[in-house]
Design a protein around this motif. Structure first.
Motif, mmCIF file in Angstrom:
data_model
loop_
_atom_site.group_PDB
_atom_site.id
_atom_site.type_symbol
_atom_site.label_atom_id
_atom_site.label_comp_id
_atom_site.label_asym_id
_atom_site.label_seq_id
_atom_site.Cartn_x
_atom_site.Cartn_y
_atom_site.Cartn_z
ATOM 1 N N LEU A 143 31.444 38.191 43.492
ATOM 2 C CA LEU A 143 32.490 38.979 42.851
ATOM 3 C C LEU A 143 32.855 40.031 43.876
ATOM 4 O O LEU A 143 34.128 40.253 43.615
ATOM 5 C CB LEU A 143 31.835 39.659 41.641
ATOM 6 N N ALA A 144 32.312 40.718 44.555
ATOM 7 C CA ALA A 144 32.731 41.491 45.561
ATOM 8 C C ALA A 144 33.716 40.906 46.417
ATOM 9 O O ALA A 144 34.839 41.624 46.740
ATOM 10 C CB ALA A 144 31.636 42.220 46.472
ATOM 11 N N THR A 145 33.321 39.867 47.053
ATOM 12 C CA THR A 145 34.288 39.057 48.008
ATOM 13 C C THR A 145 35.707 38.861 47.101
ATOM 14 O O THR A 145 36.728 38.932 47.774
ATOM 15 C CB THR A 145 33.681 38.006 48.762
ATOM 16 N N THR A 146 35.403 38.457 46.001
ATOM 17 C CA THR A 146 36.723 37.910 45.258
ATOM 18 C C THR A 146 37.470 39.188 44.863
ATOM 19 O O THR A 146 38.951 38.864 44.978
ATOM 20 C CB THR A 146 36.321 37.094 43.890
ATOM 21 N N LEU A 147 37.031 40.369 44.573
ATOM 22 C CA LEU A 147 37.659 41.470 44.238
ATOM 23 C C LEU A 147 38.308 42.166 45.793
ATOM 24 O O LEU A 147 39.705 42.604 45.742
ATOM 25 C CB LEU A 147 36.955 42.449 43.604
ATOM 26 N N MET A 148 37.347 42.303 46.768
ATOM 27 C CA MET A 148 37.943 42.995 47.864
ATOM 28 C C MET A 148 39.002 42.316 48.723
ATOM 29 O O MET A 148 39.967 43.027 49.276
ATOM 30 C CB MET A 148 36.917 43.342 48.723
ATOM 31 N N LEU A 149 38.798 40.950 48.774
ATOM 32 C CA LEU A 149 39.794 40.462 49.725
ATOM 33 C C LEU A 149 41.343 40.773 49.418
ATOM 34 O O LEU A 149 42.029 40.958 50.124
ATOM 35 C CB LEU A 149 39.564 39.028 49.948
ATOM 36 N N PRO A 150 41.528 40.452 48.066
ATOM 37 C CA PRO A 150 43.066 40.863 47.847
ATOM 38 C C PRO A 150 43.455 42.248 48.161
ATOM 39 O O PRO A 150 44.514 42.384 48.471
ATOM 40 C CB PRO A 150 43.145 40.505 46.310
ATOM 41 N N LEU A 151 42.394 43.101 47.964
ATOM 42 C CA LEU A 151 42.998 44.705 48.243
ATOM 43 C C LEU A 151 43.134 44.645 49.602
ATOM 44 O O LEU A 151 43.855 45.396 50.057
ATOM 45 C CB LEU A 151 41.737 45.520 47.745
ATOM 46 N N LEU A 152 42.141 44.009 50.530
ATOM 47 C CA LEU A 152 42.467 44.091 51.956
ATOM 48 C C LEU A 152 43.460 43.234 52.557
ATOM 49 O O LEU A 152 44.273 43.573 53.269
ATOM 50 C CB LEU A 152 41.269 43.314 52.482
ATOM 51 N N VAL A 153 43.985 42.178 51.621
ATOM 52 C CA VAL A 153 45.464 41.664 52.097
ATOM 53 C C VAL A 153 46.565 42.632 51.871
ATOM 54 O O VAL A 153 47.479 42.711 52.617
ATOM 55 C CB VAL A 153 45.643 40.403 51.046
ATOM 56 N N LEU A 154 46.488 43.433 50.636
ATOM 57 C CA LEU A 154 47.603 44.499 50.513
ATOM 58 C C LEU A 154 47.558 45.540 51.320
ATOM 59 O O LEU A 154 48.696 45.897 52.009
ATOM 60 C CB LEU A 154 47.430 45.027 49.114
ATOM 61 N N LYS A 198 46.639 33.713 45.524
ATOM 62 C CA LYS A 198 45.792 32.830 46.311
ATOM 63 C C LYS A 198 44.812 33.555 47.064
ATOM 64 O O LYS A 198 43.658 32.933 47.582
ATOM 65 C CB LYS A 198 46.542 31.893 47.289
ATOM 66 N N SER A 199 44.849 34.985 47.307
ATOM 67 C CA SER A 199 43.869 35.685 48.012
ATOM 68 C C SER A 199 42.572 35.726 47.382
ATOM 69 O O SER A 199 41.589 36.146 47.709
ATOM 70 C CB SER A 199 44.320 37.007 48.539
ATOM 71 N N PHE A 200 42.672 35.856 46.033
ATOM 72 C CA PHE A 200 41.420 36.150 45.151
ATOM 73 C C PHE A 200 40.713 34.435 45.434
ATOM 74 O O PHE A 200 39.260 34.678 45.450
ATOM 75 C CB PHE A 200 41.848 35.888 43.469
ATOM 76 N N PHE A 201 41.327 33.388 45.366
ATOM 77 C CA PHE A 201 40.468 32.301 45.888
ATOM 78 C C PHE A 201 40.050 32.235 46.971
ATOM 79 O O PHE A 201 38.849 31.613 47.276
ATOM 80 C CB PHE A 201 41.673 30.926 45.476
ATOM 81 N N PHE A 202 40.657 32.694 47.948
ATOM 82 C CA PHE A 202 40.320 32.773 49.346
ATOM 83 C C PHE A 202 38.992 33.639 49.169
ATOM 84 O O PHE A 202 37.973 33.155 49.886
ATOM 85 C CB PHE A 202 41.143 33.456 50.223
ATOM 86 N N GLY A 203 38.995 34.809 48.738
ATOM 87 C CA GLY A 203 37.873 35.629 48.877
ATOM 88 C C GLY A 203 36.565 34.962 47.976
ATOM 89 O O GLY A 203 35.324 34.839 48.292
ATOM 90 N N PHE A 204 36.820 34.186 46.884
ATOM 91 C CA PHE A 204 35.953 33.523 46.142
ATOM 92 C C PHE A 204 35.441 32.585 46.930
ATOM 93 O O PHE A 204 34.093 32.292 47.162
ATOM 94 C CB PHE A 204 36.468 32.962 44.745
#
Length: 256
Positions: A143-154, A198-204
């Motif tokens: 859950l943390a990787t799924t949430l954090m990667l989109p924020l890091l992408v932004l 798609k960054s959510f899927f990358f993080g997941f």
């Protein structure tokens, strides 16, 4: 007809990852929820990855601008440099490169951490003590990787665009306002939304593969190293596969 050993091993692992993913969805929505551990993992996975993502994004924007300029000058369209760099970073380069860095840093970290816990029987001890190790160790991290990667992408995209602004001003004198006006005039929601989704899927994918490799580690310290390495390789490959699928889906929906 018997399948080759390599092919059979591939399908066996694919099936095991699918079952592991199915268990995640089964456990993620059932109480008890490990809120404190989830917040802790968000801090470790997100905040501590920001310096590396930011530095890489800045250098990427700067180098991309410097590489594109000579070609655009040859064709007499140097004024389109901010727009081209902005579209390239937002649509493709930013999400994919950030996801690859994330896979290298976080995927290996999760694989090594859970692998170490597996071979030292800490996970077995958690089960004996009545704690659900899957929910505490896997669900919180995925859950943390799924949430954090989109924020890091932004954040990475924003820093990368600033790096591109610095690159534009190496040879010319372009104001901050004019540069960002050109960038955002060239962008549309169809550029931003698919890249963000798609960054959510990358993080997941990075989280679930890292946890799977660590949770199934064996053979002592050698197995821990193999789990960490395999987590990086497989999750990086999945980023490219998911990116390919995302391009096909957006093309079918007419968003390209």
């Amino acid at each position: 007809m018997k399948l080759p050993r390599t092919t059979q091993k591939f399908f066996d692992e694919a099936g095991a990852i699918s079952r592991f993913t199915g268990r995640f969805f089964h456990e993620a929505f059932r109480p008890r929820y490990e809120i404190v551990e989830f917040i802790n993992q968000c801090f470790i996975i997100g905040y501590r990855s920001l310096p590396l993502v930011g530095l890489t994004g800045f250098i990427m924007g700067l180098v991309l601008t410097m590489q594109l300029r000579p070609s655009l000058v040859d064709y007499g369209v140097e004024s389109e440099l901010p727009a081209m760099v902005g579209i390239a970073i937002i649509r493709e380069i930013g999400p994919v490169l950030t996801a690859l860095i994330f896979a290298g840093k976080i995927g290996s970290s999760i694989g090594a951490e859970l692998g170490s816990m597996k071979v030292t029987e800490q996970i077995d001890a958690m089960e004996v003590s009545g704690t659900n190790p899957y929910k505490y160790l896997v669900v919180t991290r995925v859950l943390a990787t799924t949430l954090m990667l989109p924020l890091l992408v932004l954040l990475g995209d924003a820093i990368s665009l600033y790096g591109a602004f610095m690159g534009v001003n190496i040879k010319t004198n372009t104001s901050f306002t004019l540069y960002y006006t050109q960038v955002f005039d060239a962008l549309a929601f169809s550029d931003v939304i698919p890249a963000f989704v798609k960054s959510f899927f990358f993080g997941f994918a990075v989280g679930i593969i890292g946890c799977f490799k660590g949770f199934n580690s064996s053979k002592g310290t050698e197995g821990v190293g193999r789990s960490a390495n395999s987590a990086v390789v497989v999750s990086s490959l999945m980023v490219f596969v998911l990116d390919l699928l995302a391009v096909q889906v957006t093309d079918l929906l007419g968003l390209n």
